[in-house]
Design a protein around this motif. Structure first.
Motif, PDB file in Angstrom:
ATOM      1  N   LYS A 894      51.523  50.766  42.570  1.00 39.86           N
ATOM      2  CA  LYS A 894      51.961  50.985  43.743  1.00 39.86           C
ATOM      3  C   LYS A 894      50.764  51.092  44.684  1.00 39.86           C
ATOM      4  CE  LYS A 894      53.746  54.149  46.750  1.00 39.86           C
ATOM      5  NZ  LYS A 894      55.152  53.248  47.682  1.00 39.86           N
ATOM      6  N   ALA A 895      51.224  49.990  46.079  1.00 38.19           N
ATOM      7  CA  ALA A 895      49.965  49.862  47.250  1.00 38.19           C
ATOM      8  C   ALA A 895      49.169  51.024  47.731  1.00 38.19           C
ATOM      9  CB  ALA A 895      50.778  49.248  48.263  1.00 38.19           C
ATOM     10  N   LEU A 896      49.713  52.088  47.948  1.00 45.45           N
ATOM     11  CA  LEU A 896      49.095  53.594  48.403  1.00 45.45           C
ATOM     12  C   LEU A 896      48.196  54.466  47.463  1.00 45.45           C
ATOM     13  CD1 LEU A 896      49.705  55.443  50.634  1.00 45.45           C
ATOM     14  CD2 LEU A 896      51.614  56.918  48.774  1.00 45.45           C
ATOM     15  N   TYR A 897      48.172  54.109  46.110  1.00 41.32           N
ATOM     16  CA  TYR A 897      47.670  54.043  45.074  1.00 41.32           C
ATOM     17  C   TYR A 897      46.053  54.089  45.478  1.00 41.32           C
ATOM     18  CZ  TYR A 897      44.344  55.076  41.222  1.00 41.32           C
ATOM     19  OH  TYR A 897      43.515  55.508  40.147  1.00 41.32           O
ATOM     20  N   PRO A 898      45.345  53.083  45.698  1.00 37.53           N
ATOM     21  CA  PRO A 898      43.871  52.468  46.399  1.00 37.53           C
ATOM     22  C   PRO A 898      43.114  53.863  47.330  1.00 37.53           C
ATOM     23  CG  PRO A 898      45.076  51.056  45.892  1.00 37.53           C
ATOM     24  CD  PRO A 898      45.968  51.478  46.350  1.00 37.53           C
ATOM     25  N   LYS A 978      64.060  60.956  36.209  1.00 36.73           N
ATOM     26  CA  LYS A 978      63.164  60.059  36.835  1.00 36.73           C
ATOM     27  C   LYS A 978      62.626  60.308  38.296  1.00 36.73           C
ATOM     28  CE  LYS A 978      65.443  55.750  37.393  1.00 36.73           C
ATOM     29  NZ  LYS A 978      66.399  55.089  37.730  1.00 36.73           N
ATOM     30  N   VAL A 979      61.925  59.955  38.633  1.00 37.52           N
ATOM     31  CA  VAL A 979      61.375  59.378  39.692  1.00 37.52           C
ATOM     32  C   VAL A 979      60.654  58.088  39.782  1.00 37.52           C
ATOM     33  CG1 VAL A 979      59.323  59.839  41.436  1.00 37.52           C
ATOM     34  CG2 VAL A 979      60.111  61.670  39.634  1.00 37.52           C
ATOM     35  N   SER A 980      61.304  57.435  41.813  1.00 41.97           N
ATOM     36  CA  SER A 980      61.215  56.167  41.855  1.00 41.97           C
ATOM     37  C   SER A 980      60.430  56.480  42.596  1.00 41.97           C
ATOM     38  CB  SER A 980      62.982  55.553  42.463  1.00 41.97           C
ATOM     39  OG  SER A 980      63.425  55.509  40.808  1.00 41.97           O
ATOM     40  N   MET A 981      60.282  54.652  43.064  1.00 41.20           N
ATOM     41  CA  MET A 981      59.324  54.566  44.385  1.00 41.20           C
ATOM     42  C   MET A 981      59.020  53.422  44.276  1.00 41.20           C
ATOM     43  SD  MET A 981      55.092  55.920  43.760  1.00 41.20           S
ATOM     44  CE  MET A 981      55.807  57.899  42.389  1.00 41.20           C
ATOM     45  N   SER A 982      58.330  52.863  45.995  1.00 39.78           N
ATOM     46  CA  SER A 982      58.718  51.449  46.171  1.00 39.78           C
ATOM     47  C   SER A 982      57.137  50.886  46.145  1.00 39.78           C
ATOM     48  CB  SER A 982      58.708  50.704  48.118  1.00 39.78           C
ATOM     49  OG  SER A 982      57.959  51.302  48.295  1.00 39.78           O
ATOM     50  N   SER A 983      56.514  49.621  45.613  1.00 37.75           N
ATOM     51  CA  SER A 983      55.240  49.385  45.363  1.00 37.75           C
ATOM     52  C   SER A 983      54.520  49.207  46.579  1.00 37.75           C
ATOM     53  CB  SER A 983      55.507  48.264  45.157  1.00 37.75           C
ATOM     54  OG  SER A 983      56.065  47.143  45.349  1.00 37.75           O
ATOM     55  N   ASN A 985      53.079  50.591  50.828  1.00 37.75           N
ATOM     56  CA  ASN A 985      52.131  51.851  51.359  1.00 37.75           C
ATOM     57  C   ASN A 985      52.665  52.296  51.932  1.00 37.75           C
ATOM     58  OD1 ASN A 985      49.484  52.864  51.910  1.00 37.75           O
ATOM     59  ND2 ASN A 985      49.553  51.398  53.240  1.00 37.75           N
ATOM     60  N   ASP A 986      53.777  53.285  51.387  1.00 36.61           N
ATOM     61  CA  ASP A 986      54.395  53.812  51.792  1.00 36.61           C
ATOM     62  C   ASP A 986      54.921  55.467  51.191  1.00 36.61           C
ATOM     63  OD1 ASP A 986      57.199  54.645  50.170  1.00 36.61           O
ATOM     64  OD2 ASP A 986      56.675  52.352  50.483  1.00 36.61           O
ATOM     65  N   GLY A 987      55.142  56.952  51.640  1.00 35.86           N
ATOM     66  CA  GLY A 987      55.428  57.699  50.555  1.00 35.86           C
ATOM     67  C   GLY A 987      56.355  58.104  50.958  1.00 35.86           C
ATOM     68  N   PHE A 988      57.860  57.223  50.159  1.00 30.48           N
ATOM     69  CA  PHE A 988      59.220  57.348  49.962  1.00 30.48           C
ATOM     70  C   PHE A 988      59.529  57.637  48.143  1.00 30.48           C
ATOM     71  CE2 PHE A 988      59.663  56.301  54.683  1.00 30.48           C
ATOM     72  CZ  PHE A 988      60.867  56.633  54.679  1.00 30.48           C
ATOM     73  N   PHE A 989      59.935  59.069  47.488  1.00 31.66           N
ATOM     74  CA  PHE A 989      59.766  58.686  46.637  1.00 31.66           C
ATOM     75  C   PHE A 989      61.806  59.260  46.521  1.00 31.66           C
ATOM     76  CE2 PHE A 989      58.124  62.341  47.929  1.00 31.66           C
ATOM     77  CZ  PHE A 989      58.405  63.258  46.310  1.00 31.66           C
ATOM     78  N   ALA A 990      61.999  59.218  45.670  1.00 28.01           N
ATOM     79  CA  ALA A 990      63.609  59.749  45.275  1.00 28.01           C
ATOM     80  C   ALA A 990      63.690  60.244  43.375  1.00 28.01           C
ATOM     81  CB  ALA A 990      64.510  58.879  44.824  1.00 28.01           C
ATOM     82  N   SER A1036      60.032  49.569  42.262  1.00 25.07           N
ATOM     83  CA  SER A1036      60.696  48.898  42.202  1.00 25.07           C
ATOM     84  C   SER A1036      60.640  48.848  43.871  1.00 25.07           C
ATOM     85  CB  SER A1036      62.012  48.702  41.152  1.00 25.07           C
ATOM     86  OG  SER A1036      62.067  47.389  42.052  1.00 25.07           O
ATOM     87  N   ASP A1037      61.344  47.524  44.759  1.00 21.31           N
ATOM     88  CA  ASP A1037      61.345  47.939  45.959  1.00 21.31           C
ATOM     89  C   ASP A1037      62.500  48.221  45.913  1.00 21.31           C
ATOM     90  OD1 ASP A1037      58.340  47.010  46.691  1.00 21.31           O
ATOM     91  OD2 ASP A1037      58.958  45.513  47.306  1.00 21.31           O
ATOM     92  N   GLU A1038      63.727  48.130  44.542  1.00 16.65           N
ATOM     93  CA  GLU A1038      64.919  48.276  45.190  1.00 16.65           C
ATOM     94  C   GLU A1038      65.479  49.286  43.890  1.00 16.65           C
ATOM     95  OE1 GLU A1038      67.061  45.084  45.358  1.00 16.65           O
ATOM     96  OE2 GLU A1038      66.632  43.982  46.956  1.00 16.65           O
ATOM     97  N   PHE A1039      65.742  50.921  44.116  1.00 13.94           N
ATOM     98  CA  PHE A1039      66.586  51.353  43.199  1.00 13.94           C
ATOM     99  C   PHE A1039      68.075  51.787  44.016  1.00 13.94           C
ATOM    100  CE2 PHE A1039      62.987  53.179  45.525  1.00 13.94           C
ATOM    101  CZ  PHE A1039      62.962  53.882  46.512  1.00 13.94           C
ATOM    102  N   LEU A1040      68.525  52.945  42.883  1.00 12.50           N
ATOM    103  CA  LEU A1040      69.780  53.105  43.285  1.00 12.50           C
ATOM    104  C   LEU A1040      69.922  54.692  43.434  1.00 12.50           C
ATOM    105  CD1 LEU A1040      72.462  50.981  41.165  1.00 12.50           C
ATOM    106  CD2 LEU A1040      71.835  51.271  43.317  1.00 12.50           C
ATOM    107  N   VAL A1041      69.831  55.215  43.881  1.00 11.01           N
ATOM    108  CA  VAL A1041      69.800  57.273  44.184  1.00 11.01           C
ATOM    109  C   VAL A1041      71.326  57.120  44.113  1.00 11.01           C
ATOM    110  CG1 VAL A1041      68.945  59.323  45.735  1.00 11.01           C
ATOM    111  CG2 VAL A1041      68.114  56.455  45.983  1.00 11.01           C
ATOM    112  N   GLN A1042      71.871  58.278  43.475  1.00  6.14           N
ATOM    113  CA  GLN A1042      73.480  58.883  43.026  1.00  6.14           C
ATOM    114  C   GLN A1042      73.163  60.261  44.464  1.00  6.14           C
ATOM    115  OE1 GLN A1042      75.309  58.334  41.385  1.00  6.14           O
ATOM    116  NE2 GLN A1042      77.057  59.463  41.977  1.00  6.14           N
ATOM    117  N   PHE A1043      74.178  60.093  45.836  1.00 10.08           N
ATOM    118  CA  PHE A1043      74.438  60.512  46.788  1.00 10.08           C
ATOM    119  C   PHE A1043      76.515  60.895  46.399  1.00 10.08           C
ATOM    120  CE2 PHE A1043      71.070  58.811  50.213  1.00 10.08           C
ATOM    121  CZ  PHE A1043      70.472  59.413  49.787  1.00 10.08           C
ATOM    122  N   ARG A1044      76.005  62.728  45.976  1.00  7.98           N
ATOM    123  CA  ARG A1044      77.458  63.045  45.645  1.00  7.98           C
ATOM    124  C   ARG A1044      78.202  61.804  44.464  1.00  7.98           C
ATOM    125  NH1 ARG A1044      78.276  68.108  48.572  1.00  7.98           N
ATOM    126  NH2 ARG A1044      77.785  67.753  50.245  1.00  7.98           N
TER     127      ARG A1044
END
Length: 1078
Positions: A894-898, A978-983, A985-990, A1036-1044
């Protein structure tokens, strides 16, 4: 010296004649013309020898500035143009330098400027005497006593807007240096009848008008007064306002002066309360009421005024009301109470008002004396200043004018005795040729008034004390019998037939021919004013007052101290006071200021010659000039004269051994002074012309400068010699100390050099011995080595046959053992620091030790890491475990980690426990809160964000509204899969939820947070500890999220944003949610 050169003398650039002694020819006309000429040119002061004539200019003149004070300071009386400052300086210097008590007599008509002259004298003395905090305080108190006494003792009359209605004599006391120590004020005959009645065109005393004009509304309310003058019967309305007089400003000046003089706040308040009570007494009115026995009785019309007076003074209303209605007479243990009719009640009211005000004024004078009296008991020099009412001739002259004019007759008598009569008698005593001058001696008038047997005052007292009916008419009848033949007494009812047909002389009057002219006195009121009677009931009522000041003013009201003896009359009291004043003045050296009023209109630039001529006659100024012209201007005893001028002659300086008169004769002969300029008396030298005196003073001044120069020369020589001897002595001491220092320093250098040489020699010897010992040791070691080698060779030769087979192996093992031992000993000294991050490690010395070297490095690192970990607290261990867990999860993924490495994991970013806003939220959660953070929840429909409070506890994940604190969602940790996030430098996570669970009814959660790494790490650890299952972290820079019921792809792309460095989320279609990361 330049300043002295620009000043003119008395004789230079004169307007008219500055000294009337020099006037030619001398008569009334030239005398008046000279005064008028000088008056027209603003020269208001003129001399008659040492007497100052002051003409009132009725305006301010620029001749009293501080520069003028300095001009006249320490100057000869005749050196500068005539001025009141010159007389003040002469009196002050005589007091300071010659140790003679002085008095300054200021005389003249009412309105001639006597009060202002006394102020100028006091201000000049205050300006030229010493300085200092205490001295300045005394001077300020002496000067500030004037405004207080003027407010309570002065009033507007038809002749003067600030007329003194009392006589004041102030003794200013000085120490031996001439610095003021204090003062004593004596007051004479306050015109207390003015309190209850004023002639037309005149006012009551200033303080009444000042109080009503200048007091604040709060103070007036407290004193129960109103600002309207017309509300008070004791205040005349036709002259209530005076042009050019600001009563309000004067009131503030008086209050400030009282504070400076030393009045306490409660004392000033008490004084104003008494003034208010006097003012309100005039508003009490009476009405007649018939009694059963047929006698008339007085009753108070409106008791409201009486009530307010009693509230001000603390008197019982019934007591004061009875005192106004009844009179109690005591005689030989018997008391008789009689009622008062209306006229008697009004008399009692006015008598109380007059006595209350008069006694208050006397208390003020005594209180000021307490403040300004000298605090030390050392011998004092005294300067008296007399400011007393002038001669008065009004249309209606009563008892007050009679007493005032009697006082002026006595002052004129003092002037006659001390300036005219004494002048002639002294010439006769000193056997100096003298031309006799006739003058009018007013002793016959004084005797007519004050004779103890048949004087007017004695007969007035006798008539007041006589039993039976006593009226003003019986008093006049007695005067007609006793004084009928007196040449200065006139009455139409007397036996002298020359006045029987004098229509200008009414039947109820008598006329006295004073030194100032004839004065017609109305006999009405003489007996009552002389009696000055205050009923005992009123005195006792005042003594019962709760007001401390009023109670102290009426000591005779104390029932325990009842004195049936009749109090002395006003006339006898004033006669005794005047006698004491005359006795006091005769013990001092007199200085005269004769004040003249130029007109009756109180206007500037108007000179009424007939009015001035009248004043010149009754002041006896022409006779004074004739005496000065006929006699000698200056006289002095031989001893002080010789003492003062002996330095002008070599024969008398510095000591004259013969008689003082002989010394003065030698002195004057040596100075070649013409014989007609002086005469020798029996005990004094008489100098005819002031110029001769000036010449002597100039010669003395020059001689004193020469002597001062000589003294300075001798002193400077002595000072220089003393300084030289001191410098020489100091130089010797300094030289001795320097030589000692130099020798000490040289000795220290020699000693140091000797020690250095000694050390070098000892070192050389030691090194020589060391070399010899080393040589011996080497020789011994060499012999031992040779012997060892030789013995070894012998042994090897002998045993070679026994060790040949195993020698190589043994030597190899021994060598290897020695190398390893050396390696470990060297490593002991080359170990790096105990810091776990220290990468340093000693280089490998031998190739065969490579594996050992690496293992040793690994073991050392593990050991120092353990040592470092042992220092941690449990809290620190938990933090580092979380950081280690984050490193394993996100490092290189994750680029945000450092950027999160250096940030401590706090968890509770919202202080829920301290913020009252979240009290309800806190109360609804019973578990421990692991993390509390505000996150942005991504809306499933449009990709926009909403702020939510993200709470993680041991068993649940909660979402709450940021504003209200209400819980929106609660997810058990067992439902989080599960927790999903991109690689990037952002703060988004599912947060993915278990399908079919209650929490997953609306689908998964998509969040954005500034503390993504910390939140994911804590969620992972908490889930692991509660479920014993590792939470899947998908990066991953692409992941699926269940919305309803739908699955949406969240895709992260690179792009530049309008919002700068903030990632944005946008819904592209039903199946794609695109996040642009800058």
């Amino acid at each position: 010296m330049a300043k002295m050169e620009v000043k003119t003398s008395l004789l230079d650039n004169m307007i008219g004649v500055g000294d009337m002694v020099l006037l030619e020819p001398l008569n009334e006309e030239t005398f008046i013309n000279n005064l008028k000429k000088r008056f027209d040119h603003n020269e208001i002061y003129t001399y008659i020898g040492s007497v100052v004539i002051s003409v009132n200019p009725y305006r301010s003149l620029p001749i009293y500035s501080p520069e003028k004070v300095e001009d006249y300071r320490n100057r000869n009386f005749y050196e500068l143009s005539p001025h009141i400052f010159a007389l003040s300086d002469e009196a002050y210097r005589s007091l300071r330098d010659q140790d003679k008590d002085q008095c300054i007599l200021i005389t003249g008509e009412s309105g001639a400027g006597k009060t202002e002259a006394s102020k100028l004298v006091m201000s000049y003395v205050a300006a030229v005497c010493g300085k200092g905090a205490e001295v300045n305080q005394v001077k300020e108190q002496l000067l500030q006593s004037n405004p207080v006494l003027e407010a309570f003792g002065n009033a507007k009359t038809v002749r003067n807007d600030n007329s003194s209605r009392f006589g004041k004599y102030m003794d200013i006391e000085f120490d031996f240096k001439g610095d003021p120590l204090g003062g004593v004020i004596s007051n004479y005959l306050l015109e207390k009848s003015r309190v209850v009645k004023q002639p037309r065109g005149e006012r009551n005393f200033h303080v009444f008008y000042q109080l009503l004009s200048g007091a604040s509304e709060e103070l007036l309310h407290k004193l129960k007064l109103e600002r309207d003058f017309s509300r008070y019967n004791y205040l005349s309305l036709d002259s209530a306002k005076v042009n050019g007089v600001d009563d309000a400003a004067n009131f503030r000046t008086v209050r400030n002066a009282m504070q400076i003089v030393g009045f306490m706040d409660h004392e000033a308040e008490s004084v104003l309360e008494v003034v208010a009570a006097v003012l309100k007494l005039g508003n009490i009115e009476f009405k007649p009421e018939s009694r059963v026995n047929g006698l008339d009785e007085s009753k108070i019309k409106d008791k409201n005024e009486l009530k307010e007076i009693c509230e001000l003074t603390g008197i019982d209303q019934s007591v004061l009301e009875r005192a106004f209605s009844f009179r109690t007479v005591e005689a030989k243990q018997e008391k008789v109470s009689t009622t008062l009719n209306v006229a008697q009640a009004y008399y009692a009211r006015d008598a109380l008002a007059k006595n209350l005000y008069s006694r208050l004024f006397s208390w003020l004078v005594n209180r000021i004396n307490e403040s300004i009296k000298a605090q030390t008991k050392v011998r004092k020099k005294v300067m008296g200043v007399l400011d007393i009412y002038g001669f008065e001739i009004f249309e209606d002259n009563s008892f007050e004018q009679f007493i005032i004019n009697y006082c002026n007759e006595k002052l004129q008598q003092i002037f006659i005795e001390l300036t005219l009569k004494e002048e002639q008698e002294e010439y006769i005593r000193e056997d100096i040729e003298w031309t006799h001058i006739d003058y009018f001696n007013n002793a016959i008038i004084c005797d007519l008034i004050e004779n103890n047997t048949n004087g007017i005052l004695a007969m007035l007292d006798e008539e007041c004390l006589r039993p039976g009916t006593v009226t003003d008419e019986t008093f006049l009848e007695k005067l007609n019998q006793v004084c009928a033949t007196h040449q200065h007494f006139e009455s139409r009812m007397s036996k002298c037939s020359r006045f029987l047909n004098d229509t200008s002389l009414p039947h109820s009057c008598f006329r006295i021919q004073h030194y100032a002219g004839k004065v017609l006195y109305q006999v009405e009121g003489f007996v009552d004013k002389n009696n000055d009677l205050l009923y005992r009931d009123l005195s006792q009522a005042m003594w019962k007052a709760g007001h401390a000041l009023i109670k102290s003013l009426f000591p005779e009201g104390n029932p325990a101290k009842i004195n049936l003896k009749r109090p002395p009359t006003a006339g006898s009291q004033f006669k005794a006071s005047v006698a004491t004043l005359m006795k006091n003045l005769q013990t001092k050296n007199p200085n005269y200021i004769r004040c003249i009023k130029p007109n009756d209109k109180k206007a500037a630039h108007i000179f009424n010659e007939s009015l001035v001529c009248h004043q010149i006659r009754y002041l006896g100024l022409l006779e004074n000039v004739r005496v000065r012209r006929a006699g000698y201007a200056f006289r002095q005893a031989y001893e002080p004269c010789l003492e003062r001028y002996k330095m002008l002659c070599k024969q008398t300086w510095p000591h004259w051994k013969g008689p003082a008169r002989s010394g003065v004769e030698v002195l004057f002969n040596e100075l070649e002074i013409p014989e007609e300029e002086y005469s020798f008396g029996r005990s004094k030298i008489f100098i005819r012309n002031p110029r001769t005196l000036f010449k002597l003073e100039d010669l003395r001044k020059q001689r004193l400068e020469d002597l001062a120069t000589l003294i300075q020369k001798i002193y400077r020589g002595w000072k220089c010699r003393t300084h030289f001897l001191l410098m020489k002595k100091s130089q010797i001491v300094i030289a001795a100390w320097y030589r000692r220092y130099a020798q000490q320093k040289r000795y220290q250098q020699i000693k140091s050099s000797a020690l250095v040489i000694q050390s070098y020699i000892r070192g050389w010897k030691a090194r020589k011995i060391l070399r010899e010992l080393k040589h011996q040791k080497r020789c011994k070691e060499a012999a031992t080595t040779i012997a060892a080698y030789w013995h070894g060779t012998q042994v090897r030769r002998e045993y070679r046959k026994f060790f040949r087979a195993n020698a190589g192996k043994k030597i190899y093992e021994f060598t290897l053992q020695r190398i390893v031992q050396k390696y470990f000993l060297e490593m002991k000294t080359k170990m790096p620091s105990l810091s776990p991050i220290d990468k340093n490690w000693p280089s490998r010395p031998y190739l065969f030790l490579d594996s050992t070297h690496k293992e040793l490095k690994r073991i050392f690192h593990l050991w120092r890491c353990k040592k470092y970990r042992d220092q941690f607290t449990d809290q620190q261990k938990l933090i580092y475990e979380e950081k280690l867990e984050a490193s394993e999860l996100f490092k290189d993924k994750k680029a945000l980690y450092p950027s999160s490495v250096g940030q401590p994991f706090q968890g509770a970013y919202l202080e829920i426990n301290k913020n009252p806003k979240y009290k309800k939220l806190k109360d609804s959660i019973e578990e421990k809160i692991i993390i509390a953070e505000v996150v942005n929840k991504i809306n499933r429909a449009n990709g926009k964000s909403t702020s939510r409070i993200f709470l993680l506890t041991n068993n649940n994940l909660l979402l709450a509204d940021q504003k209200s604190g209400q819980i929106k969602s609660e997810v058990p940790l067992v439902d989080v899969t599960k927790v999903s996030m991109s690689s990037q430098n952002d703060g988004f996570f599912a947060v993915h939820l278990k399908e079919g669970s209650e929490a997953a009814s609306k689908g998964d959660f998509l969040f954005s947070s500034d503390h993504l790494i910390e939140m994911a790490t804590k969620l992972y650890r908490t889930t692991l500890s509660q479920t014993n299952q590792k939470l899947n972290i998908e990066i991953s820079d692409e992941f699926l999220v269940q919305f309803r019921q739908d699955k949406v792809c969240v895709k992260f792309i690179q792009g530049s944003q309008k919002n700068g460095s903030v990632p944005t989320c946008k819904r592209k279609n039903n199946r794609l949610l695109e996040v642009a990361v800058p």
